[in-house]
Design an enzyme around this catalytic site. Structure first.
Site, PDB file in Angstrom:
ATOM      1  N   LEU A  13      -0.139   4.138   1.085  1.00 21.25           N
ATOM      2  CA  LEU A  13      -0.678   4.996   2.152  1.00 21.25           C
ATOM      3  C   LEU A  13      -1.302   6.283   1.615  1.00 21.25           C
ATOM      4  N   LYS A  27     -13.298   1.002 -13.114  1.00 21.01           N
ATOM      5  CA  LYS A  27     -13.699  -0.342 -12.664  1.00 21.01           C
ATOM      6  C   LYS A  27     -14.095  -1.197 -13.872  1.00 21.01           C
ATOM      7  N   SER A  49     -17.172  -2.959  -8.437  1.00 20.26           N
ATOM      8  CA  SER A  49     -18.203  -2.189  -7.736  1.00 20.26           C
ATOM      9  C   SER A  49     -19.539  -2.335  -8.461  1.00 20.26           C
ATOM     10  N   TYR A  63     -18.926  -5.027  -5.290  1.00 14.36           N
ATOM     11  CA  TYR A  63     -19.446  -4.681  -3.967  1.00 14.36           C
ATOM     12  C   TYR A  63     -20.634  -3.750  -4.107  1.00 14.36           C
ATOM     13  N   PHE A  64     -21.607  -3.918  -3.210  1.00 15.39           N
ATOM     14  CA  PHE A  64     -22.682  -2.932  -3.093  1.00 15.39           C
ATOM     15  C   PHE A  64     -22.200  -1.872  -2.087  1.00 15.39           C
ATOM     16  N   ASN A  65     -22.921  -1.503  -1.049  1.00 15.78           N
ATOM     17  CA  ASN A  65     -22.441  -0.375  -0.220  1.00 15.78           C
ATOM     18  C   ASN A  65     -21.860  -0.859   1.107  1.00 15.78           C
ATOM     19  N   THR A  72     -21.180  -0.041  -9.184  1.00 17.82           N
ATOM     20  CA  THR A  72     -21.241   1.112 -10.092  1.00 17.82           C
ATOM     21  C   THR A  72     -21.190   0.661 -11.562  1.00 17.82           C
ATOM     22  N   ARG A 122     -28.539  14.617  -5.605  1.00 22.84           N
ATOM     23  CA  ARG A 122     -27.140  14.713  -6.018  1.00 22.84           C
ATOM     24  C   ARG A 122     -27.034  14.226  -7.468  1.00 22.84           C
ATOM     25  N   ASP A 174       3.909   1.368  -4.453  1.00 21.94           N
ATOM     26  CA  ASP A 174       2.880   1.927  -5.336  1.00 21.94           C
ATOM     27  C   ASP A 174       2.669   0.977  -6.522  1.00 21.94           C
ATOM     28  N   TYR A 185     -14.432   7.295 -12.268  1.00 22.92           N
ATOM     29  CA  TYR A 185     -14.178   6.217 -11.303  1.00 22.92           C
ATOM     30  C   TYR A 185     -14.824   4.919 -11.793  1.00 22.92           C
ATOM     31  N   ASP A 243       0.861  -1.190   0.000  1.00 25.57           N
ATOM     32  CA  ASP A 243       0.000   0.000   0.000  1.00 25.57           C
ATOM     33  C   ASP A 243       0.892   1.232   0.000  1.00 25.57           C
TER      34      ASP A 243
HETATM   35  P1  NAD Z   1      -9.600   2.754   0.713  1.00 25.08           P
HETATM   36  O1  NAD Z   1      -9.250   4.051   0.074  1.00 25.08           O
HETATM   37  O2  NAD Z   1      -9.824   2.731   2.170  1.00 25.08           O
HETATM   38  O3  NAD Z   1      -8.478   1.665   0.365  1.00 25.08           O
HETATM   39  C1  NAD Z   1      -7.727   1.700  -0.821  1.00 25.08           C
HETATM   40  C2  NAD Z   1      -6.267   1.552  -0.431  1.00 25.08           C
HETATM   41  O4  NAD Z   1      -5.474   1.577  -1.617  1.00 25.08           O
HETATM   42  C3  NAD Z   1      -5.764   2.689   0.466  1.00 25.08           C
HETATM   43  O5  NAD Z   1      -5.164   2.156   1.620  1.00 25.08           O
HETATM   44  C4  NAD Z   1      -4.777   3.443  -0.411  1.00 25.08           C
HETATM   45  O6  NAD Z   1      -3.710   4.010   0.355  1.00 25.08           O
HETATM   46  C5  NAD Z   1      -4.330   2.350  -1.365  1.00 25.08           C
HETATM   47  N1  NAD Z   1      -3.840   2.834  -2.674  1.00 25.08           N
HETATM   48  C6  NAD Z   1      -4.445   3.720  -3.503  1.00 25.08           C
HETATM   49  N2  NAD Z   1      -3.695   3.883  -4.610  1.00 25.08           N
HETATM   50  C7  NAD Z   1      -2.613   3.055  -4.487  1.00 25.08           C
HETATM   51  C8  NAD Z   1      -1.482   2.795  -5.296  1.00 25.08           C
HETATM   52  N3  NAD Z   1      -1.291   3.416  -6.461  1.00 25.08           N
HETATM   53  N4  NAD Z   1      -0.578   1.889  -4.854  1.00 25.08           N
HETATM   54  C9  NAD Z   1      -0.722   1.258  -3.654  1.00 25.08           C
HETATM   55  N5  NAD Z   1      -1.772   1.495  -2.849  1.00 25.08           N
HETATM   56  C10 NAD Z   1      -2.704   2.384  -3.258  1.00 25.08           C
HETATM   57  O7  NAD Z   1     -10.858   2.177  -0.070  1.00 25.08           O
HETATM   58  P2  NAD Z   1     -11.793   0.939   0.280  1.00 25.08           P
HETATM   59  O8  NAD Z   1     -13.121   1.472   0.612  1.00 25.08           O
HETATM   60  O9  NAD Z   1     -11.127   0.022   1.194  1.00 25.08           O
HETATM   61  O10 NAD Z   1     -11.906   0.286  -1.164  1.00 25.08           O
HETATM   62  C11 NAD Z   1     -11.065  -0.756  -1.596  1.00 25.08           C
HETATM   63  C12 NAD Z   1     -11.359  -1.058  -3.052  1.00 25.08           C
HETATM   64  O11 NAD Z   1     -12.734  -1.387  -3.178  1.00 25.08           O
HETATM   65  C13 NAD Z   1     -11.133   0.113  -3.997  1.00 25.08           C
HETATM   66  O12 NAD Z   1     -10.589  -0.388  -5.208  1.00 25.08           O
HETATM   67  C14 NAD Z   1     -12.511   0.679  -4.212  1.00 25.08           C
HETATM   68  O13 NAD Z   1     -12.636   1.324  -5.449  1.00 25.08           O
HETATM   69  C15 NAD Z   1     -13.360  -0.579  -4.171  1.00 25.08           C
HETATM   70  N6  NAD Z   1     -14.753  -0.329  -3.785  1.00 25.08           N
HETATM   71  C16 NAD Z   1     -15.017   0.337  -2.627  1.00 25.08           C
HETATM   72  C17 NAD Z   1     -16.336   0.613  -2.277  1.00 25.08           C
HETATM   73  C18 NAD Z   1     -16.659   1.364  -1.024  1.00 25.08           C
HETATM   74  O14 NAD Z   1     -17.777   1.839  -0.888  1.00 25.08           O
HETATM   75  N7  NAD Z   1     -15.760   1.487  -0.062  1.00 25.08           N
HETATM   76  C19 NAD Z   1     -17.379   0.163  -3.115  1.00 25.08           C
HETATM   77  C20 NAD Z   1     -17.076  -0.533  -4.267  1.00 25.08           C
HETATM   78  C21 NAD Z   1     -15.751  -0.777  -4.595  1.00 25.08           C
HETATM   79  C1  UD1 Z   2     -21.488   6.065  -4.083  1.00 19.03           C
HETATM   80  C2  UD1 Z   2     -20.885   6.250  -5.471  1.00 19.03           C
HETATM   81  C3  UD1 Z   2     -20.661   4.885  -6.101  1.00 19.03           C
HETATM   82  C4  UD1 Z   2     -19.767   4.045  -5.197  1.00 19.03           C
HETATM   83  C5  UD1 Z   2     -20.444   3.938  -3.822  1.00 19.03           C
HETATM   84  C6  UD1 Z   2     -19.651   3.133  -2.840  1.00 19.03           C
HETATM   85  C7  UD1 Z   2     -21.786   8.426  -6.249  1.00 19.03           C
HETATM   86  C8  UD1 Z   2     -22.700   9.094  -7.195  1.00 19.03           C
HETATM   87  N1  UD1 Z   2     -21.799   7.054  -6.281  1.00 19.03           N
HETATM   88  O1  UD1 Z   2     -22.679   5.335  -4.228  1.00 19.03           O
HETATM   89  O2  UD1 Z   2     -20.043   5.016  -7.361  1.00 19.03           O
HETATM   90  O3  UD1 Z   2     -19.591   2.745  -5.750  1.00 19.03           O
HETATM   91  O4  UD1 Z   2     -20.623   5.260  -3.304  1.00 19.03           O
HETATM   92  O5  UD1 Z   2     -18.505   3.828  -2.463  1.00 19.03           O
HETATM   93  O6  UD1 Z   2     -21.029   9.047  -5.516  1.00 19.03           O
HETATM   94  N2  UD1 Z   2     -26.758  10.440   0.617  1.00 19.03           N
HETATM   95  C9  UD1 Z   2     -27.344  11.523   1.241  1.00 19.03           C
HETATM   96  N3  UD1 Z   2     -26.531  12.435   1.871  1.00 19.03           N
HETATM   97  C10 UD1 Z   2     -25.171  12.304   1.922  1.00 19.03           C
HETATM   98  C11 UD1 Z   2     -24.576  11.174   1.289  1.00 19.03           C
HETATM   99  C12 UD1 Z   2     -25.401  10.280   0.631  1.00 19.03           C
HETATM  100  O7  UD1 Z   2     -28.553  11.678   1.229  1.00 19.03           O
HETATM  101  O8  UD1 Z   2     -24.489  13.162   2.502  1.00 19.03           O
HETATM  102  C13 UD1 Z   2     -27.635   9.438  -0.039  1.00 19.03           C
HETATM  103  C14 UD1 Z   2     -27.374   9.248  -1.516  1.00 19.03           C
HETATM  104  O9  UD1 Z   2     -28.154  10.120  -2.276  1.00 19.03           O
HETATM  105  C15 UD1 Z   2     -27.742   7.771  -1.705  1.00 19.03           C
HETATM  106  C16 UD1 Z   2     -27.395   7.120  -0.362  1.00 19.03           C
HETATM  107  O10 UD1 Z   2     -27.348   8.202   0.570  1.00 19.03           O
HETATM  108  O11 UD1 Z   2     -29.125   7.645  -1.904  1.00 19.03           O
HETATM  109  C17 UD1 Z   2     -26.056   6.415  -0.375  1.00 19.03           C
HETATM  110  O12 UD1 Z   2     -25.056   7.305  -0.844  1.00 19.03           O
HETATM  111  P1  UD1 Z   2     -23.501   6.933  -0.846  1.00 19.03           P
HETATM  112  O13 UD1 Z   2     -23.110   6.438   0.479  1.00 19.03           O
HETATM  113  O14 UD1 Z   2     -22.752   8.097  -1.391  1.00 19.03           O
HETATM  114  O15 UD1 Z   2     -23.410   5.697  -1.833  1.00 19.03           O
HETATM  115  P2  UD1 Z   2     -23.947   5.574  -3.364  1.00 19.03           P
HETATM  116  O16 UD1 Z   2     -24.576   6.793  -3.833  1.00 19.03           O
HETATM  117  O17 UD1 Z   2     -24.726   4.322  -3.453  1.00 19.03           O
END
Ligand code: NAD
Ligand code: UD1
Length: 336
Positions: free
Chosen positions: A33, A152, A124, A176-178, A126, A291, A58, A148, A31
């Site tokens: 960081l 993916k 994701s 992943y969902f949320n 997404t 949004r 990296d 973004y 990572d």
């Molecule tokens: P996060 O930002 O907490 O973790 C990502 C990690 O990758 C971080 O620790 C960051 O320092 C590291 N990183 C970023 N760029 C790098 C690079 N070039 N080289 C080495 N390390 C690097 O995010 P997360 O929520 O843990 O998400 C993990 C993965 O899951 C991501 O790919 C994200 O897009 C995907 N994802 C997350 C969500 C979510 O809602 N959290 C949803 C769908 C998909």
């Molecule tokens: C967002 C990202 C999506 C990503 C996902 C997980 C956008 C448009 N989409 O999805 O690509 O995969 O996060 O990381 O950013 N909400 C509020 N107030 C807030 C924040 C959110 O009302 O301050 C609402 C949103 O409108 C939504 C729900 O809460 O209906 C969830 O939002 P969020 O947590 O941002 O996730 P996603 O929109 O599903």
């Protein structure tokens, strides 16, 4: 033999490290960081009484990757590393394409060179874009609405082509969902830099008094209470899904997309109410316009993960929220 977790210091990665260490796996975290704190390592050790290897590096650096593959005998990779803020990706798209897409291609090339051809990739929901109707099924057409999401989708396509070109690859793209919640110990959790973009960290910071009030993005959607509906999944369930996917790679050649979700939808106002009950705190909110880019309802069809990986979620919404609150109240300023 070791498992390499790129991005393993981050939110989802750190929870997956804990699940793997507690199953006696040897874990190497790689990572840079960019979005994580080194304090995570101590917390992981507190939870598991084990220490993962940590390499600061990296994925955009071929040299960093070569070094880790030369120093460790890596049998499989879980690739979490990436930038993930949707809004930011529209402002600095080249950084997202460089970091996420070029960095991933680098990683896959170094893996191939070292004959390591088992991979779990963090995709994701997404990638389902805005035109599919929930429940979202893996066979539905994919599209992206922001850079973004494009990264993916591009990485998924690259991995499909890679698996077609060489049958030795076993790849699972986990959609992943949320993800929300935190480890039950309250020692690791989501630690966003600056003002959170996502709902749960925002609500948690309102509850703990760091932010004044929540803005609810629209109450005129075609949903039961008019606010957006999402499929929230506990990060520990998600982490366990990675363990199942890794185990499956040994008898699953090719490239497979698998949803990780609960199959249930929850509205923004339901989240607010559940959080109030769990924390005993008021969550002041105001309704503001929608949004840009948001859709009304997103939830998974979760049966493929059950059939193929023998995985399903175990933790319900109240556990997700209680664990988020424990993490937030024990660590009001995250890892700092
Ligand atoms: P996060 O930002 O907490 O973790 C990502 C990690 O990758 C971080 O620790 C960051 O320092 C590291 N990183 C970023 N760029 C790098 C690079 N070039 N080289 C080495 N390390 C690097 O995010 P997360 O929520 O843990 O998400 C993990 C993965 O899951 C991501 O790919 C994200 O897009 C995907 N994802 C997350 C969500 C979510 O809602 N959290 C949803 C769908 C998909
Ligand atoms: C967002 C990202 C999506 C990503 C996902 C997980 C956008 C448009 N989409 O999805 O690509 O995969 O996060 O990381 O950013 N909400 C509020 N107030 C807030 C924040 C959110 O009302 O301050 C609402 C949103 O409108 C939504 C729900 O809460 O209906 C969830 O939002 P969020 O947590 O941002 O996730 P996603 O929109 O599903």
């Amino acid at each position: 033999m070791s498992l390499l977790l790129t991005g393993g210091m981050g939110y989802i990665g750190s929870h997956t490290v804990v699940e793997l260490l507690s199953r006696d796996q040897d874990v190497v975290i790689f990572d840079n960081l960019a979005n994580a704190s080194e304090a995570v390592l101590t917390r992981i050790e507190q939870i598991t009484s084990r220490k993962p290897h940590f390499v600061k590096g990296d994925i955009c650096s071929r040299e960093d990757l070569e070094q880790v593959f030369s120093n460790f005998n890596i049998e499989a990779v879980i690739h979490f590393a990436g930038l993930k803020a949707v809004g930011e990706s529209t402002e600095i798209p080249l950084s997202y394409y460089h970091n996420n897409v070029s960095g991933s291609v680098n990683l896959f090339e170094v893996m191939a060179k070292h004959h390591c051809k088992r991979l779990v990739f963090s995709s994701s929901a997404t990638v389902y874009g805005e035109h599919n109707q929930s429940p979202l099924v893996e066979t539905m057409p994919t599209s992206a609405t922001n850079p973004y999401g494009q990264t993916k989708l591009m990485i998924e396509h690259i991995l499909q082509d890679l698996a077609k070109s060489d049958p030795q690859w076993s790849i699972v793209n986990l959609r992943y969902f949320n993800p929300i919640g935190a480890h039950q110990s309250g020692l690791i959790g989501e630690n966003p830099k600056g003002i959170p973009n996502n709902l749960l960290p925002y609500v948690a910071q309102v509850a703990v008094g760091r932010l004044a009030q929540l803005s609810v993005f629209g109450d005129d959607y075609d949903t039961p209470d008019g606010t957006g509906v999402r499929d929230y999944i506990h990060v520990v369930d998600l982490a366990k899904g990675h363990v199942k996917a890794l185990n499956k790679l040994t008898d699953l050649p090719g490239c497979h997309a698998i949803n990780l979700g609960t199959g249930n939808g929850t509205s923004v106002l339901e989240i607010v109410e559940t959080f109030k009950a769990a924390s005993g705190k008021d969550i002041p909110y105001q309704i503001v316009p929608r949004r840009a880019g948001d859709i009304a309802t997103v939830f998974a069809e979760a049966s493929k993960a059950k059939e193929l990986l023998n995985w399903q979620t175990e933790l319900d919404l109240s556990a997700m929220i209680a664990d988020t609150w424990r993490w937030q109240s024990m660590n009001p300023n995250g890892y700092e």
